[in-house]
Scaffold this motif. Sequence first.
Motif, mmCIF file in Angstrom:
data_model
loop_
_atom_site.group_PDB
_atom_site.id
_atom_site.type_symbol
_atom_site.label_atom_id
_atom_site.label_comp_id
_atom_site.label_asym_id
_atom_site.label_seq_id
_atom_site.Cartn_x
_atom_site.Cartn_y
_atom_site.Cartn_z
ATOM 1 N N ALA A 254 29.863 36.597 37.299
ATOM 2 C CA ALA A 254 30.987 37.452 36.906
ATOM 3 C C ALA A 254 30.745 38.890 37.345
ATOM 4 O O ALA A 254 31.664 39.587 37.794
ATOM 5 C CB ALA A 254 31.197 37.379 35.392
ATOM 6 N N ILE A 255 29.500 39.337 37.225
ATOM 7 C CA ILE A 255 29.178 40.703 37.637
ATOM 8 C C ILE A 255 29.264 40.839 39.153
ATOM 9 O O ILE A 255 29.822 41.812 39.681
ATOM 10 C CB ILE A 255 27.779 41.102 37.126
ATOM 11 C CG1 ILE A 255 27.748 41.108 35.592
ATOM 12 C CG2 ILE A 255 27.376 42.475 37.660
ATOM 13 C CD1 ILE A 255 26.360 41.283 35.004
ATOM 14 N N HIS B 153 32.762 41.148 40.323
ATOM 15 C CA HIS B 153 33.525 42.292 39.801
ATOM 16 C C HIS B 153 33.760 43.293 40.927
ATOM 17 O O HIS B 153 32.869 43.598 41.715
ATOM 18 C CB HIS B 153 32.728 42.943 38.662
ATOM 19 C CG HIS B 153 33.377 44.146 38.061
ATOM 20 N ND1 HIS B 153 34.667 44.140 37.579
ATOM 21 C CD2 HIS B 153 32.911 45.414 37.846
ATOM 22 C CE1 HIS B 153 34.958 45.334 37.088
ATOM 23 N NE2 HIS B 153 33.911 46.123 37.254
ATOM 24 N N LEU C 293 29.538 48.639 35.662
ATOM 25 C CA LEU C 293 29.071 47.525 34.844
ATOM 26 C C LEU C 293 29.658 47.582 33.446
ATOM 27 O O LEU C 293 30.003 46.547 32.861
ATOM 28 C CB LEU C 293 27.537 47.549 34.769
ATOM 29 C CG LEU C 293 26.890 46.455 33.923
ATOM 30 C CD1 LEU C 293 27.185 45.071 34.498
ATOM 31 C CD2 LEU C 293 25.381 46.691 33.814
ATOM 32 N N LEU D 159 33.008 45.867 33.129
ATOM 33 C CA LEU D 159 32.894 44.412 33.158
ATOM 34 C C LEU D 159 32.394 43.877 31.829
ATOM 35 O O LEU D 159 32.939 42.916 31.274
ATOM 36 C CB LEU D 159 31.957 44.007 34.294
ATOM 37 C CG LEU D 159 31.677 42.528 34.596
ATOM 38 C CD1 LEU D 159 30.672 41.916 33.649
ATOM 39 C CD2 LEU D 159 32.972 41.723 34.598
ATOM 40 N N ARG E 187 34.679 43.348 28.698
ATOM 41 C CA ARG E 187 35.492 42.130 28.584
ATOM 42 C C ARG E 187 34.919 41.178 27.521
ATOM 43 O O ARG E 187 35.636 40.342 26.979
ATOM 44 C CB ARG E 187 35.529 41.390 29.919
ATOM 45 C CG ARG E 187 36.168 42.133 31.078
ATOM 46 C CD ARG E 187 36.122 41.229 32.306
ATOM 47 N NE ARG E 187 36.463 41.931 33.529
ATOM 48 C CZ ARG E 187 36.342 41.394 34.751
ATOM 49 N NH1 ARG E 187 35.886 40.135 34.863
ATOM 50 N NH2 ARG E 187 36.668 42.084 35.823
#
Length: 382
Positions: A151-152, A155, A161, A164, A167
């Motif tokens: 997911a990172i 992004h 960071l 992200l 979330r």
Amino acid sequence: MTRRRQRSVIILAAGYSRRMRRFKPLLTLGGRTVLERVVSLYRSAGVTDIRVVTGFRSQTIRSALTSLPVAVVHNPAHDEGMFASVLAGINTLASDVSSFFVHPVDIPLVRPHTLAMLMDAFDRLPSPVAYPVFDDKRGHPPLIDGALKEAILSHGGNGGLGALLRRFDATALDVQVADEGVLLDADTPDDFQRLETRLATSDRLTEDECRVLMEKVRKLPGPLIHHCHRVACVATALARAVNDRGGALDVHLVQSAARVHDVARTEINHAAAGAHLLHAMGFPAMAALIAIHMDIRPSQDSPLDEAQIVYLADKLVAGTTLVSLKQRFDAKLKKYGHDPKASAEIDQRQRAALTIQSKVEQLSGQTIGQLLNTAGIIRRQP
């Protein structure tokens, strides 16, 4: 391999340090560079997979790390900002890493016990991310579940960071810690000076850290917290009065130890339990005072020390009320005097308190009542 052994840390050290006007990773703080301090922090906490991301002055940092067991990851895109360095670090993590810290190099005063609390909480309550929280403010470093790597990496970078990770706020874990170091960074020369000042007394808790430990970490009842605060006021006054007449007591140590002397009051053998906690947190001097705040064996000829001051102050405060030693121990005998063993213990504690009180009065040139009245303690509310 256990989850604990699969943990990693990404230390971000790729920036230009423009606001500092000196290269932050290699600034000397307490005899070691800032970067060495952060690396040592993780080694002390048992994290062995340490990755340092470089950019500006990469070769200088690499040379400075030659004797340390770390992996150096160069980020050629460091001009694009901190998130690019996060991505560079994550791209090198093992595929089976269970979780990883992300730690900006300019936050060097986090304590090993704070990392231990984060890791323990993460293991007990698995979450996408765990944050250290000091006085209701999230700090660094976050501990991130390895499952978030993709997911990172996907992004877009907008908001970095932090954007992200937000979330996942609904399921994130906030871990209360008595460590203001999680909030102390070094962006500017003034910031760095504050770090140097804090480091000089880092062997004991600050007043704010004492408060947070009692109220937010241990979540102790209000009357007990007020009692400790009152004892700290009395102990500080006693120590200062002795020092005013040539003594050399560590007033800050007395104050901080007294402020949390009952931190484990709800546990069996609370003096030993409290000392164990403070020792684990990295405060052996405070732990030594807390360990004997219930029982101490001073002689009239032994030097007056900080532990004796804390012991006496505790005996002069019942709840939040100032009392004489006679009042304190008469009440104890009335309640427990029917038990021969308890009666003997009470008698020993009273004799110890009277011995210490005599020393304080001789050294300060005042009676305890005069001393506390001069200091304004008798009139002061908890």
